[in-house]
Design an enzyme around this catalytic site. Structure first.
Site, PDB file in Angstrom:
ATOM      1  N   LYS A 147      86.462 -31.227   7.134  1.00 12.50           N
ATOM      2  CA  LYS A 147      86.866 -30.002   8.311  1.00 12.50           C
ATOM      3  C   LYS A 147      86.932 -28.811   6.852  1.00 12.50           C
ATOM      4  O   LYS A 147      87.440 -29.019   5.759  1.00 12.50           O
ATOM      5  CB  LYS A 147      88.221 -30.174   8.571  1.00 12.50           C
ATOM      6  CG  LYS A 147      88.955 -29.150   9.095  1.00 12.50           C
ATOM      7  CD  LYS A 147      90.311 -29.366   9.847  1.00 12.50           C
ATOM      8  CE  LYS A 147      91.215 -28.231   9.974  1.00 12.50           C
ATOM      9  NZ  LYS A 147      92.072 -28.404  11.043  1.00 12.50           N
TER      10      LYS A 147
ATOM     11  N   ARG B   9     102.522 -30.433  14.084  1.00 11.44           N
ATOM     12  CA  ARG B   9     103.111 -29.136  13.912  1.00 11.44           C
ATOM     13  C   ARG B   9     104.453 -29.096  14.406  1.00 11.44           C
ATOM     14  O   ARG B   9     105.433 -28.084  14.162  1.00 11.44           O
ATOM     15  CB  ARG B   9     102.356 -27.842  13.815  1.00 11.44           C
ATOM     16  CG  ARG B   9     101.262 -28.054  12.957  1.00 11.44           C
ATOM     17  CD  ARG B   9     100.668 -26.863  12.938  1.00 11.44           C
ATOM     18  NE  ARG B   9      99.034 -27.132  12.406  1.00 11.44           N
ATOM     19  CZ  ARG B   9      97.879 -26.326  12.532  1.00 11.44           C
ATOM     20  NH1 ARG B   9      98.470 -25.098  13.212  1.00 11.44           N
ATOM     21  NH2 ARG B   9      96.907 -26.773  12.312  1.00 11.44           N
TER      22      ARG B   9
ATOM     23  N   GLU C 254      92.223 -32.102  18.949  1.00 12.22           N
ATOM     24  CA  GLU C 254      92.976 -32.284  17.325  1.00 12.22           C
ATOM     25  C   GLU C 254      94.140 -31.867  18.126  1.00 12.22           C
ATOM     26  O   GLU C 254      94.541 -30.574  18.344  1.00 12.22           O
ATOM     27  CB  GLU C 254      92.283 -31.490  16.592  1.00 12.22           C
ATOM     28  CG  GLU C 254      93.382 -31.465  15.382  1.00 12.22           C
ATOM     29  CD  GLU C 254      93.109 -30.682  14.032  1.00 12.22           C
ATOM     30  OE1 GLU C 254      91.779 -30.405  14.078  1.00 12.22           O
ATOM     31  OE2 GLU C 254      94.083 -30.364  13.275  1.00 12.22           O
TER      32      GLU C 254
ATOM     33  N   THR D 297      96.912 -31.959  10.937  1.00 14.32           N
ATOM     34  CA  THR D 297      97.904 -31.543  10.168  1.00 14.32           C
ATOM     35  C   THR D 297      98.463 -32.758   9.605  1.00 14.32           C
ATOM     36  O   THR D 297      99.833 -33.049   9.262  1.00 14.32           O
ATOM     37  CB  THR D 297      98.864 -30.626  10.737  1.00 14.32           C
ATOM     38  OG1 THR D 297      98.240 -29.669  11.575  1.00 14.32           O
ATOM     39  CG2 THR D 297      99.466 -29.932   9.758  1.00 14.32           C
TER      40      THR D 297
HETATM   41  C1  3PG Z   1      93.726 -25.463  12.414  1.00 17.15           C
HETATM   42  O1  3PG Z   1      94.724 -25.930  12.325  1.00 17.15           O
HETATM   43  O2  3PG Z   1      92.816 -26.036  12.315  1.00 17.15           O
HETATM   44  C2  3PG Z   1      93.912 -23.862  12.638  1.00 17.15           C
HETATM   45  O3  3PG Z   1      95.105 -23.608  13.005  1.00 17.15           O
HETATM   46  C3  3PG Z   1      93.152 -23.453  13.661  1.00 17.15           C
HETATM   47  O4  3PG Z   1      92.875 -22.014  13.479  1.00 17.15           O
HETATM   48  P1  3PG Z   1      92.724 -21.011  14.564  1.00 17.15           P
HETATM   49  O5  3PG Z   1      94.185 -21.127  15.220  1.00 17.15           O
HETATM   50  O6  3PG Z   1      92.427 -19.754  13.926  1.00 17.15           O
HETATM   51  O7  3PG Z   1      91.351 -21.484  15.499  1.00 17.15           O
END
Ligand code: 3PG
Length: 208
Positions: free
Chosen positions: A129, A45, A41, A69
């Site tokens: 998710k 951002r 993924e 995102t």
């Molecule tokens: C996401 O966007 O899914 C999270 O930022 C990932 O979370 P993590 O950085 O705690 O793994």
């Protein structure tokens, strides 16, 4: 087109990528591939995200790219045009669902509560998710969903590490977790691709 259910079965861990320099994208993808990762993924951002997707899609077609995102219709179309094969959202709105439909890409929609998941089921989704996973309920919350909401696959993301991933992957409704620990933003920026390949290998070896 690969379905979200198939995508979640491609490996036990989906790295969540935040990338600042698209020039790092291909060495990053190669390190992840070397470790056995097949789906990632790339979050939308950073200004570099779309160029990073394009670079990975061109140089490493073995990797299936999810655009993360995704919060509006415009981002969905831009991600598709950059080579994303699916979309991921942190939460879900009607606009995000419409964006995925318009872009013609499958969506892994974000949800953090029973009601949100039920709304997504009514909209035809059978995979979500769960974000932010560790703070929104932890593994015991997801375990509690299996009986009342059978048939829903959950991809927990947010606050998961190599050490805690097995707690989630042991659940019957979880076959894949997401996380940034495999390739943290600072590790990518530092070009520490050997360490990323090692993290990827450890993640890809987890049982689900
Ligand atoms: C996401 O966007 O899914 C999270 O930022 C990932 O979370 P993590 O950085 O705690 O793994």
């Amino acid at each position: 087109m690969t379905s979200i259910t198939e995508i979640l079965q491609m490996g036990p861990v989906m790295p969540v990528i935040v990338i600042d320099d698209s020039a790092q994208a291909v060495p990053l993808a190669q390190a992840l591939l070397q470790g056995g990762i097949r789906t990632i993924e790339i979050t939308l951002r950073t200004p570099a995200a779309l160029d990073a997707m394009q670079a990975v899609a061109t140089a490493c077609p073995e990797i299936l790219i999810g655009a993360g995102t995704v919060t509006n219709v415009r981002l969905a179309k831009q991600a598709r045009d950059a080579g994303a094969g699916f979309l991921v959202s942190p939460g879900t709105t009607d606009a995000v669902i419409k964006g995925a439909v318009d872009a013609g890409l499958p969506l892994l929609p974000g949800a953090a509560s029973v009601s949100e998941i039920m709304v997504l089921m009514e909209a035809g989704f059978n995979a979500v998710k769960f974000f932010p996973a560790a703070t929104a309920g932890g593994p015991s919350f997801i375990k509690s969903l299996a009986s009342p909401l059978p048939g829903v696959s959950v991809c927990p993301t947010g606050g998961i590490s190599l050490a805690t991933a097995p707690d989630w992957l042991a659940l019957p409704n979880v076959s894949c977790v997401g996380g940034s620990w495999i390739a943290p933003q600072a590790m990518i920026a530092a070009g520490d691709f050997d360490r990323i390949a090692a993290n990827a290998s450890a993640a890809a070896s987890l049982s689900s």
